[in-house]
Design an enzyme around this catalytic site. Structure first.
Site, PDB file in Angstrom:
ATOM      1  N   HIS A   1     -19.863  10.683  -0.148  1.00 50.94           N
ATOM      2  CA  HIS A   1     -20.895  11.448   0.553  1.00 50.94           C
ATOM      3  C   HIS A   1     -22.081  11.621  -0.403  1.00 50.94           C
ATOM      4  O   HIS A   1     -23.188  11.255  -0.077  1.00 50.94           O
ATOM      5  CB  HIS A   1     -20.319  12.797   1.008  1.00 50.94           C
TER       6      HIS A   1
ATOM      7  N   GLU B   1     -29.213  11.206   0.672  1.00 51.24           N
ATOM      8  CA  GLU B   1     -28.609  11.759  -0.548  1.00 51.24           C
ATOM      9  C   GLU B   1     -29.532  11.583  -1.744  1.00 51.24           C
ATOM     10  O   GLU B   1     -29.610  12.447  -2.624  1.00 51.24           O
ATOM     11  CB  GLU B   1     -27.241  11.112  -0.797  1.00 51.24           C
TER      12      GLU B   1
ATOM     13  N   HIS C   1     -30.497  15.094  -3.173  1.00 50.37           N
ATOM     14  CA  HIS C   1     -29.729  15.425  -4.374  1.00 50.37           C
ATOM     15  C   HIS C   1     -30.152  14.586  -5.589  1.00 50.37           C
ATOM     16  O   HIS C   1     -30.316  15.109  -6.684  1.00 50.37           O
ATOM     17  CB  HIS C   1     -28.232  15.237  -4.113  1.00 50.37           C
TER      18      HIS C   1
HETATM   19  O1  U2P Z   1     -21.339  21.567   3.439  1.00 54.25           O
HETATM   20  C1  U2P Z   1     -22.297  21.255   4.424  1.00 54.25           C
HETATM   21  C2  U2P Z   1     -23.494  20.530   3.814  1.00 54.25           C
HETATM   22  O2  U2P Z   1     -24.159  21.345   2.865  1.00 54.25           O
HETATM   23  C3  U2P Z   1     -24.688  20.557   1.828  1.00 54.25           C
HETATM   24  N1  U2P Z   1     -24.120  20.982   0.546  1.00 54.25           N
HETATM   25  C4  U2P Z   1     -22.939  21.651   0.483  1.00 54.25           C
HETATM   26  C5  U2P Z   1     -22.437  22.043  -0.734  1.00 54.25           C
HETATM   27  C6  U2P Z   1     -23.151  21.748  -1.904  1.00 54.25           C
HETATM   28  O3  U2P Z   1     -22.731  22.076  -3.025  1.00 54.25           O
HETATM   29  N2  U2P Z   1     -24.313  21.052  -1.794  1.00 54.25           N
HETATM   30  C7  U2P Z   1     -24.820  20.649  -0.604  1.00 54.25           C
HETATM   31  O4  U2P Z   1     -25.871  20.026  -0.537  1.00 54.25           O
HETATM   32  C8  U2P Z   1     -24.351  19.115   2.134  1.00 54.25           C
HETATM   33  O5  U2P Z   1     -25.501  18.612   2.784  1.00 54.25           O
HETATM   34  P1  U2P Z   1     -25.936  17.081   2.800  1.00 54.25           P
HETATM   35  O6  U2P Z   1     -25.997  16.536   1.424  1.00 54.25           O
HETATM   36  O7  U2P Z   1     -24.922  16.378   3.640  1.00 54.25           O
HETATM   37  O8  U2P Z   1     -27.278  17.169   3.467  1.00 54.25           O
HETATM   38  C9  U2P Z   1     -23.145  19.288   3.040  1.00 54.25           C
HETATM   39  O9  U2P Z   1     -22.948  18.204   3.899  1.00 54.25           O
END
Ligand code: U2P
Length: 214
Positions: A62, A104, A108
């Site tokens: 993920h 991502e 992130h």
């Molecule tokens: O858990 C649901 C969504 O929140 C984001 N998430 C969760 C925990 C964390 O430490 N960091 C984080 O970003 C994730 O979002 P996404 O990256 O999918 O947009 C996760 O899917």
């Protein structure tokens, strides 16, 4: 003077709690959370149904998420270029679809000091370090398992991994959605920080794989 004080108070109030998710300068984080999806669980949800659901994926990458020791995480820290097309193609060996690769990186990866190539190299390496236990090998039927037993199996399959380095995520359901592992910036496994833990019931289900499996 009074108006300046009100503005200051508003600014402080809007800043929110220390763990709020917010843009931040890249590379200001403490560790990574490697998030691995159990794809059949996502594909159960009509909203997530796409061609990736026919790829027979089990555990997929993920993301590799920068985290704060005291809880929360930075996101969308800087503007980034699109992920080069060959790199997107490469990531499809690890991740379910192109959209997630781009997302991502923007959300992130942008909070690391890396370019896309280096960020995904790190994510792939972190993913490849892990071995998956029998319960996740290729269940052809839905499997009920105690969260405690699944954790024990994950630990047993990975020498050096400890229970406080792993979090099981069920996204508010009975079904395993994600396995999350905490890593230092060096990518060595480490104890998770605040607010990273299990959210699964004592007994959870692992949904069956469709198609080939990984
Ligand atoms: O858990 C649901 C969504 O929140 C984001 N998430 C969760 C925990 C964390 O430490 N960091 C984080 O970003 C994730 O979002 P996404 O990256 O999918 O947009 C996760 O899917």
């Amino acid at each position: 003077m009074r108006r300046r004080l009100v503005s200051l108070l508003l600014l402080v109030a809007c800043a929110g709690p220390a763990f709020a998710q917010q843009p931040a300068a890249p590379d200001r984080f403490d560790y990574y959370l490697l998030s691995l999806s159990w794809v059949p669980a996502y594909c159960q949800d009509a909203a997530h149904r796409g061609p990736e659901c026919d790829r027979g994926l089990g555990v997929a990458l993920h993301g590799l998420w920068p985290q704060y020791e005291n809880g929360g995480w930075p996101e969308f820290c800087r503007r980034v270029d699109a992920v080069p097309a060959p790199l997107v193609e490469r990531e499809l060996a690890f991740m379910p679809n192109r959209g997630l690769v781009e997302h991502e990186w923007e959300k992130h990866g942008a909070c690391t000091a890396y370019d896309a190539q280096t960020y995904f190299d790190a994510a792939d390496r972190a993913y490849s370090m892990l071995r998956f236990p029998p319960a996740l090998a290729a269940p052809r039927e839905e499997l009920a398992i105690a969260a405690r037993d699944l954790r024990t199996q994950i630990i047993a399959a990975n020498r050096g991994l400890r229970p406080d380095m792993v979090a099981l995520n069920c996204a508010g359901t009975q079904a395993l959605h994600e396995i999350r592992v905490c890593l230092a910036k060096t990518l060595a496994w480490r104890t998770c920080g605040a607010n990273v833990g299990d959210d699964c019931p004592d007994m959870l289900v692992i949904q069956a794989l469709r198609g080939g499996g990984n």
